[in-house]
Write a protein that holds these residues in place. Structure first.
Motif, mmCIF file in Angstrom:
data_model
loop_
_atom_site.group_PDB
_atom_site.id
_atom_site.type_symbol
_atom_site.label_atom_id
_atom_site.label_comp_id
_atom_site.label_asym_id
_atom_site.label_seq_id
_atom_site.Cartn_x
_atom_site.Cartn_y
_atom_site.Cartn_z
ATOM 1 N N VAL A 52 0.844 -1.203 0.000
ATOM 2 C CA VAL A 52 0.000 0.000 0.000
ATOM 3 C C VAL A 52 0.880 1.254 0.000
ATOM 4 C CG1 VAL A 52 -1.671 1.320 1.366
ATOM 5 C CG2 VAL A 52 -1.971 -1.144 1.068
ATOM 6 N N ASN A 53 1.956 1.207 0.757
ATOM 7 C CA ASN A 53 2.867 2.356 0.827
ATOM 8 C C ASN A 53 3.684 2.505 -0.468
ATOM 9 O OD1 ASN A 53 6.018 2.758 1.470
ATOM 10 N ND2 ASN A 53 4.845 4.250 2.656
ATOM 11 N N GLN A 54 4.030 1.377 -1.106
ATOM 12 C CA GLN A 54 5.007 1.437 -2.189
ATOM 13 C C GLN A 54 4.411 1.564 -3.589
ATOM 14 O OE1 GLN A 54 8.098 -1.082 0.512
ATOM 15 N NE2 GLN A 54 7.731 -1.887 -1.516
ATOM 16 N N VAL A 55 3.176 1.095 -3.773
ATOM 17 C CA VAL A 55 2.605 1.209 -5.120
ATOM 18 C C VAL A 55 2.616 2.672 -5.601
ATOM 19 C CG1 VAL A 55 0.474 0.978 -6.464
ATOM 20 C CG2 VAL A 55 1.337 -0.970 -5.175
ATOM 21 N N PRO A 56 2.223 3.645 -4.754
ATOM 22 C CA PRO A 56 2.290 5.034 -5.227
ATOM 23 C C PRO A 56 3.727 5.509 -5.524
ATOM 24 C CG PRO A 56 0.924 4.875 -3.242
ATOM 25 C CD PRO A 56 1.609 3.555 -3.411
ATOM 26 N N ILE A 57 4.719 4.853 -4.911
ATOM 27 C CA ILE A 57 6.112 5.272 -5.174
ATOM 28 C C ILE A 57 6.542 4.875 -6.594
ATOM 29 C CG2 ILE A 57 8.488 5.333 -4.276
ATOM 30 C CD1 ILE A 57 7.468 4.579 -1.547
ATOM 31 N N PRO B 33 14.868 6.789 -11.103
ATOM 32 C CA PRO B 33 15.447 5.505 -10.670
ATOM 33 C C PRO B 33 14.702 4.869 -9.499
ATOM 34 C CG PRO B 33 17.182 7.108 -11.087
ATOM 35 C CD PRO B 33 15.882 7.860 -11.190
ATOM 36 N N TYR B 34 14.180 5.676 -8.595
ATOM 37 C CA TYR B 34 13.425 5.123 -7.449
ATOM 38 C C TYR B 34 12.093 4.558 -7.957
ATOM 39 C CZ TYR B 34 11.642 5.113 -2.534
ATOM 40 O OH TYR B 34 11.148 4.772 -1.292
ATOM 41 N N ALA B 35 11.414 5.313 -8.800
ATOM 42 C CA ALA B 35 10.116 4.880 -9.329
ATOM 43 C C ALA B 35 10.265 3.561 -10.094
ATOM 44 C CB ALA B 35 9.532 5.960 -10.243
ATOM 45 N N ARG B 36 11.297 3.465 -10.925
ATOM 46 C CA ARG B 36 11.462 2.248 -11.737
ATOM 47 C C ARG B 36 11.832 1.033 -10.879
ATOM 48 N NH1 ARG B 36 13.411 6.280 -15.316
ATOM 49 N NH2 ARG B 36 15.535 6.035 -14.557
ATOM 50 N N ALA B 37 12.666 1.264 -9.847
ATOM 51 C CA ALA B 37 13.032 0.144 -8.962
ATOM 52 C C ALA B 37 11.781 -0.395 -8.290
ATOM 53 C CB ALA B 37 14.036 0.603 -7.902
ATOM 54 N N MET B 38 10.858 0.496 -7.996
ATOM 55 C CA MET B 38 9.678 0.117 -7.230
ATOM 56 C C MET B 38 8.714 -0.771 -8.019
ATOM 57 S SD MET B 38 9.193 0.525 -4.175
ATOM 58 C CE MET B 38 10.573 1.621 -4.058
ATOM 59 N N VAL B 39 8.767 -0.710 -9.350
ATOM 60 C CA VAL B 39 7.825 -1.500 -10.149
ATOM 61 C C VAL B 39 8.038 -2.990 -9.898
ATOM 62 C CG1 VAL B 39 7.078 -2.081 -12.490
ATOM 63 C CG2 VAL B 39 7.600 0.311 -11.903
ATOM 64 N N ARG B 40 9.287 -3.418 -10.043
ATOM 65 C CA ARG B 40 9.567 -4.844 -9.839
ATOM 66 C C ARG B 40 9.404 -5.230 -8.375
ATOM 67 N NH1 ARG B 40 14.805 -8.162 -11.898
ATOM 68 N NH2 ARG B 40 14.413 -10.049 -10.695
#
Ligand code: ACO
Length: 311
Positions: free
Chosen positions: A133-138, A145-152
């Motif tokens: 829940v916290n990370q999907v919006p990130i 680079p932070y946004a793309r790392a968060m997808v996987r």
């Protein structure tokens, strides 16, 4: 000049574009990202400890294989995140040093002990559920680079959440003793999971600026509410209860009301006085020291390769 740079940065953020490592960025933006990404990376690698404790005690070969894969995923998440932080001009060894000396935090949740096998279920269901829940919006964070790392990372977290749910479902529908073990575990993890979202909005010093910069997309309380709303029906499916007598659907808003979080406990845990803070850091520093020879060997090998390719 600086004014033009600032204007270009503001326009990119306003337009929901991504800021990339080579772009100009305000010093505060860089610092905030280093703080948040590092804290996130530290949480991933410290988070391996409470579960690592149970690999050798898993109840079957299948459970053991799944748990090992999950803990390895967490190491991988840590590596992605340290790499993302390094694009901001800080070295991984500096970040680890700040973790080891208590100058940077990691999530409060990993300072609680894992007392039973059912805790592997609660960590997956509640802790990883809260993390999603916290990370999907990130995934939409303004820093590329932070946004793309968060997808996987989020995809893998979904698998983690499902495996936790499945452990609890199995226990809850097993023998009375297994059901009791699942319930006891959920009782211990529920409140600390709500604390993962951070202090209430009126006591969150970083939120306003981080939201203006598009680093955070929702406030701590908004995400906490989203988590509660999502989790209550899942508890019903599990046949387990959540340890809060005030938990109740507000028909008007469609949201669940919940009781007061013990913010004194939260503050104590983030100050270093939680049940396992000292143990977690001691183990981490020990693992780092034990790995010194690996880093030295890798550096020596890289130097040798570099010399060869020059010659
Ligand atoms: N545990 C430890 N520290 C926390 C926590 C928590 N659960 N929540 C807030 N804090 C700290 C903040 O880091 C900040 O301290 P600092 O200024 O010394 O760094 C302070 O409390 C005040 O909080 P906020 O102003 O609300 O801080 P922030 O805007 O950074 O929001 C949040 C906190 C929501 C955790 C944010 O940093 C975030 O979304 N981080 C990325 C996700 C993450 O770190 N997840 C890790 C756990 S999930 C997992 O790994 C499985």
């Amino acid at each position: 000049d600086d004014v033009q740079q600032q204007e270009r940065f503001d326009a990119l953020v306003a337009d929901d574009q991504r800021i990339e490592p080579r772009d100009w960025m305000p010093e505060g933006y860089r610092k905030t990202l280093i703080r948040q990404i590092a804290q996130h990376a530290h949480s991933e690698i410290i988070g391996m400890q409470p579960e690592g404790n149970w690999i050798s005690q898993a109840p079957s070969l299948r459970r053991k294989a799944i748990l090992m894969a999950k803990v390895q995923d967490e190491a991988g998440h840590g590596l992605y995140l340290y790499s993302a932080a390094e694009t901001l001009g800080i070295d991984r060894s500096e970040l680890l040093d700040m973790l080891h000396t208590g100058r940077q935090k990691y999530s409060s949740i990993f300072n609680y002990p894992t007392l039973s096998w059912a805790d592997m279920g609660s960590i997956g269901w509640l802790v990883d559920g809260a993390a999603i829940v916290n990370q999907v919006p990130i995934c939409r964070c303004s820093y590329g680079p932070y946004a793309r790392a968060m997808v996987r990372i989020c995809k893998e977290e979904s698998f983690h959440q499902r495996q936790g749910f499945e452990i609890l479902h199995h226990l809850s529908h097993g023998t009375p003793e297994q059901h009791a073990m699942a319930q006891e575990s959920v009782n211990r993890w529920w409140w600390p999971s709500l604390m993962m979202f951070g202090p209430p909005d009126d006591a969150s010093p970083n939120s306003a600026q981080s939201m203006a910069w598009g680093i955070k997309r929702h406030s701590n309380d908004e995400l906490r509410q989203r988590f509660v709303d999502m989790t209550v029906p899942q508890a019903q499916v599990l046949g387990l209860t959540l340890p809060d007598p005030e938990l109740e659907l507000d028909e008007e808003t469609g949201h669940y009301r919940f009781g007061e979080i013990d913010w004194t406990e939260f503050m104590e845990v983030i100050k270093g006085n939680g049940p396992c803070n000292a143990e977690r850091i001691e183990r981490r520093v020990g693992a780092h020291d034990d790995g010194a020879w690996v880093r030295e060997a890798a550096m020596a090998y890289a130097d040798k390769q570099a010399t060869r390719s020059q010659g």
